[in-house]
Design a protein around this motif. Structure first.
Motif: not given
Length: 323
Positions: A9-17, A19-23, A86-90, A282-290
């Motif tokens: 379930x957690x893998x599916x949740x992270x996968x969904x997130x 996809x959002x950050x990559x888009x 928001x969602x643009x780092x600092x 920020x979204x590239x970093x989030x995608x890499x972390x995912x």
């Protein structure tokens, strides 16, 4: 230890997130390209206006207008640029912190009520009102739809207040866009116009690429310098033999407001481009972390699944031996 179902379930949740950050990263990259094009379209006008002003100043250094005369400071206006979302780092946090430090410094020096704020962007508008600052306008729509005429109207309003003595200094707080990976938080004096520092400020911008890694940027800069060195011999010199009518002060009194309009519009375009660049990073970093989290979760899932299979095999073998 979590069960296989929980890990799945957690893998599916992270996968969904992911996809959002990559888009969001791809959307920010597209918007950054449009913002870079807007800056690039503005640069020829900026280059020619600055060339004319430099030539005029070189020919008559004593020329002065009301817009470049220093005077004792009793009241200050701050034009602060942020984003609407928001969602643009600092990005927004850094702008708000610098605004707070500037307001506190002027309040300590000049007293309460000595600073008025012109916020451009929903985030800084909400924060300024929450802190109880003297907010004079709400120009959040300029961030989504940069408009030259509205920048001119705001510059004229500030110029009128400065000429009438309602404010003695105007400063701009924004991010100067150097490249997709570098945006410099800047606090610049808007009025009175310091022509010498304004005409000699850093104009370097990388408007050709969206790469954010330092290694890639260094390579592109080195390659670009080589191409520029080849083209330097082809550049035709501008004619600086100006005939000024009726006199230098009159011409400067017309050119300086145009420079003020350009400064405000340039700050807006820089801030918009910096926002999209910051969001892209920020979204590239989030995608890499995912991706890293997915790797760890898949490893954990495979280990747990292997343990479960081994345990079942041991139970089967143990049961067959007992029988």
């Amino acid at each position: 230890m979590p069960s296989l179902k929980e890990i799945k379930g957690r893998i599916a949740s992270v996968n969904s997130t992911r996809k959002i950050t990559s888009a969001m990263k791809m959307v920010a990259s597209s918007k950054l390209h449009h913002a870079q094009v807007a800056i690039q379209n503005m640069l020829p006008y900026e280059t020619m206006l600055e060339h004319i002003l430099k030539s005029f100043l070189a020919s008559e250094a004593e020329a002065q207008t009301v817009f470049d005369q220093e005077r004792p400071v009793r009241r200050v206006a701050l034009v602060v640029f942020s984003s609407n979302s928001s969602l643009c780092g600092g990005f927004n946090a850094n702008v708000i912190k610098l605004m707070q430090r500037t307001v506190e410094a002027y309040t300590a020096e000049l007293g309460e009520g000595s600073v008025e704020v012109y916020p451009i962007g929903r985030k800084v508008t909400e924060k300024a009102r929450k802190l109880g600052y003297d907010v004079k306008c709400d120009c959040a729509e300029l961030i989504d739809h940069p408009n030259v005429q509205k920048c001119i109207d705001l510059a004229m309003e500030l110029g009128t207040k400065f000429a009438n003595g309602e404010v003695d200094r105007v400063e701009i707080i924004y991010h100067h866009f150097k490249s997709a990976g570098s945006q410099i938080l800047t606090n610049k004096q808007f009025l009175p116009i310091d022509l010498e520092s304004e005409l000699e400020r850093d104009h370097e911008r990388d408007l050709t690429t969206n790469v954010v890694t330092k290694k890639a940027q260094d390579y592109l800069k080195k390659k670009r310098r080589g191409q520029q060195a080849k083209k330097e011999g082809e550049a035709a010199p501008l004619n600086d033999n100006f005939i000024v009518e009726p006199d230098m002060n009159t011409v400067l009194s017309l050119l300086l407001p145009k420079l003020a309009h350009l400064m405000l519009y340039t700050a807006l375009l820089d801030s918009v481009a910096s926002e999209h660049a910051a969001r892209m990073v920020a979204m590239q970093t989030a995608t890499d972390n995912a991706d890293e989290l997915l790797r760890q979760l898949n490893l954990q899932y495979n280990k747990s699944r292997q343990q479960a299979i081994t345990s079942e095999l041991l139970d089967i073998v143990g049961g067959s031996i007992n029988n």
